[in-house]
Design an enzyme around this catalytic site. Structure first.
Site, PDB file in Angstrom:
ATOM      1  N   ARG A  57      -3.456  16.953  -2.211  1.00  0.00           N
ATOM      2  CA  ARG A  57      -3.110  15.669  -2.177  1.00  0.00           C
ATOM      3  C   ARG A  57      -2.211  15.145  -3.366  1.00  0.00           C
ATOM      4  O   ARG A  57      -2.679  15.540  -4.526  1.00  0.00           O
ATOM      5  CB  ARG A  57      -4.375  14.559  -2.031  1.00  0.00           C
ATOM      6  CG  ARG A  57      -5.280  14.828  -0.754  1.00  0.00           C
ATOM      7  CD  ARG A  57      -4.634  13.880   0.209  1.00  0.00           C
ATOM      8  NE  ARG A  57      -4.419  12.526   0.036  1.00  0.00           N
ATOM      9  CZ  ARG A  57      -3.551  11.746   0.897  1.00  0.00           C
ATOM     10  NH1 ARG A  57      -3.246  12.162   1.858  1.00  0.00           N
ATOM     11  NH2 ARG A  57      -3.236  10.338   0.627  1.00  0.00           N
ATOM     12  N   HIS A  87      -2.838  25.665 -10.311  1.00  0.00           N
ATOM     13  CA  HIS A  87      -1.676  25.717  -9.445  1.00  0.00           C
ATOM     14  C   HIS A  87      -0.978  27.318  -9.325  1.00  0.00           C
ATOM     15  O   HIS A  87      -1.047  27.823 -10.488  1.00  0.00           O
ATOM     16  CB  HIS A  87      -0.426  24.823  -9.829  1.00  0.00           C
ATOM     17  CG  HIS A  87       0.903  24.815  -9.035  1.00  0.00           C
ATOM     18  ND1 HIS A  87       0.789  23.909  -8.014  1.00  0.00           N
ATOM     19  CD2 HIS A  87       2.018  25.416  -9.265  1.00  0.00           C
ATOM     20  CE1 HIS A  87       2.029  24.393  -7.272  1.00  0.00           C
ATOM     21  NE2 HIS A  87       2.848  25.228  -8.321  1.00  0.00           N
ATOM     22  N   GLU A 118       3.340  13.105 -12.739  1.00  0.00           N
ATOM     23  CA  GLU A 118       4.447  13.875 -12.335  1.00  0.00           C
ATOM     24  C   GLU A 118       3.693  14.946 -11.472  1.00  0.00           C
ATOM     25  O   GLU A 118       2.846  15.480 -12.278  1.00  0.00           O
ATOM     26  CB  GLU A 118       5.255  14.271 -13.063  1.00  0.00           C
ATOM     27  CG  GLU A 118       6.921  13.645 -12.744  1.00  0.00           C
ATOM     28  CD  GLU A 118       7.829  14.022 -13.594  1.00  0.00           C
ATOM     29  OE1 GLU A 118       8.640  15.191 -13.640  1.00  0.00           O
ATOM     30  OE2 GLU A 118       8.029  13.645 -14.740  1.00  0.00           O
ATOM     31  N   LEU A 119       4.131  15.486 -10.452  1.00  0.00           N
ATOM     32  CA  LEU A 119       3.790  16.097  -9.453  1.00  0.00           C
ATOM     33  C   LEU A 119       3.512  17.603 -10.163  1.00  0.00           C
ATOM     34  O   LEU A 119       4.735  18.145 -10.906  1.00  0.00           O
ATOM     35  CB  LEU A 119       4.522  16.710  -8.200  1.00  0.00           C
ATOM     36  CG  LEU A 119       3.900  17.603  -7.339  1.00  0.00           C
ATOM     37  CD1 LEU A 119       2.695  17.287  -6.663  1.00  0.00           C
ATOM     38  CD2 LEU A 119       5.050  17.903  -6.186  1.00  0.00           C
ATOM     39  N   ASP A 120       2.483  18.297 -10.339  1.00  0.00           N
ATOM     40  CA  ASP A 120       2.164  19.648 -10.736  1.00  0.00           C
ATOM     41  C   ASP A 120       2.823  19.702 -12.441  1.00  0.00           C
ATOM     42  O   ASP A 120       3.479  20.828 -13.011  1.00  0.00           O
ATOM     43  CB  ASP A 120       2.857  20.823 -10.152  1.00  0.00           C
ATOM     44  CG  ASP A 120       2.184  21.025  -8.676  1.00  0.00           C
ATOM     45  OD1 ASP A 120       0.935  20.764  -8.651  1.00  0.00           O
ATOM     46  OD2 ASP A 120       2.795  21.310  -7.856  1.00  0.00           O
TER      47      ASP A 120
HETATM   48  C1  GAR Z   1      -5.426  27.879  -4.873  1.00  0.00           C
HETATM   49  O1  GAR Z   1      -4.513  28.976  -4.797  1.00  0.00           O
HETATM   50  C2  GAR Z   1      -4.802  26.857  -5.614  1.00  0.00           C
HETATM   51  O2  GAR Z   1      -3.992  27.540  -6.745  1.00  0.00           O
HETATM   52  C3  GAR Z   1      -3.864  26.164  -4.722  1.00  0.00           C
HETATM   53  O3  GAR Z   1      -4.479  26.213  -3.407  1.00  0.00           O
HETATM   54  C4  GAR Z   1      -5.404  27.419  -3.478  1.00  0.00           C
HETATM   55  C5  GAR Z   1      -6.782  26.672  -2.815  1.00  0.00           C
HETATM   56  O4  GAR Z   1      -7.341  27.646  -2.709  1.00  0.00           O
HETATM   57  N1  GAR Z   1      -3.535  24.932  -5.207  1.00  0.00           N
HETATM   58  C6  GAR Z   1      -2.459  24.246  -4.981  1.00  0.00           C
HETATM   59  O5  GAR Z   1      -1.294  24.916  -4.330  1.00  0.00           O
HETATM   60  C7  GAR Z   1      -2.188  22.842  -5.645  1.00  0.00           C
HETATM   61  N2  GAR Z   1      -0.864  22.521  -5.779  1.00  0.00           N
HETATM   62  P1  GAR Z   1      -9.238  27.439  -2.880  1.00  0.00           P
HETATM   63  O6  GAR Z   1      -9.533  26.460  -1.628  1.00  0.00           O
HETATM   64  O7  GAR Z   1      -9.771  28.890  -2.187  1.00  0.00           O
HETATM   65  O8  GAR Z   1      -9.776  27.349  -4.124  1.00  0.00           O
END
Ligand code: GAR
Length: 212
Positions: free
Chosen positions: A89, A107, A141-143
């Site tokens: 989100r 990230h 800001e995003l990320d």
């Molecule tokens: C992970 O790779 C995390 O870095 C990414 O979602 C995945 C969640 O995996 N997060 C993002 O992309 C956030 N911008 P998980 O639910 O198995 O931890």
């Protein structure tokens, strides 16, 4: 007094699992919260006796209302640290500012490259040789926000988005608990956009690199 940690997830929750499994001294997982009722990680946490909660964003009109309710729910657990672990989100500035210096995210890219989604495919498409993951304090800001630690992995010529994601995820599982441990031990110091880690080991602790 143990530090209260609230972990936010949206799905599988494997990063949440790695933090729980690390059994970090001085840390207490106060709650795991998901914005999706069907998040697989919720059942995993509940099976281990961790308090879980769902706040379905679809039940809210607009980001502000959802984030205000989420903040209220989180604050009920008196968190010292809020951990975003695959929480998909975008958060409002008010929410992020409320948790300034106690909100962290993982990230799947070497920020500031590949902000947003589809990071693995974009890294392959750009032909980069190094990909990885970043753990950072969250700002509006995003990320973005002060980078705490990064892990790099090589991009192989025959990588698919899935194979690269898998290799990066392994690094996330090592890096994220380590950062939480540093936070809990009071070893992270934010100096502007830079974060210092005062470990007994060495300053290189916050970089994981191939062969390193
Ligand atoms: C992970 O790779 C995390 O870095 C990414 O979602 C995945 C969640 O995996 N997060 C993002 O992309 C956030 N911008 P998980 O639910 O198995 O931890």
């Amino acid at each position: 007094m143990p530090k209260n940690i609230v972990i936010l997830i949206s799905g599988r929750g494997s990063n949440m699992q790695s933090i729980v499994n690390a059994q970090i001294a001085g840390a207490q997982i106060a709650a795991v919260i998901s914005n999706r009722p069907d998040a697989a990680g919720l059942a995993w946490a509940a099976e281990r006796g961790i308090t879980t909660a769902v706040l379905d964003h679809k039940a809210f009109v607009g980001r502000d209302a959802f984030d205000a309710a989420l903040q209220n729910l989180i604050d009920g657990f008196a968190p010292d640290l809020v951990v975003l672990a695959g929480f998909m989100r975008i958060l409002t500035a008010d929410f992020v500012n409320h948790y300034a210096n106690r909100l962290i995210n993982v990230h799947p890219s070497l920020l500031p490259a590949f902000i947003g989604v589809n990071t693995h495919q974009r890294a392959i498409d750009e032909g980069v040789k190094l990909a990885g993951c970043t753990v950072h304090f969250v700002t509006a800001e995003l990320d973005s926000g002060p980078i705490i630690a990064q892990a790099a992995v090589p991009v192989l010529l025959d990588d698919s988005a899935d194979s690269l994601a898998q290799r990066i995820l392994q690094q996330e599982h090592q890096l994220y608990p380590k950062v939480v441990q540093w936070f809990v031990a009071g070893q992270l110091e934010v100096q502007g956009s830079r974060v210092r880690v005062s470990t007994a080991n060495n300053a290189a602790a916050f970089l994981q690199a191939p062969g390193g």
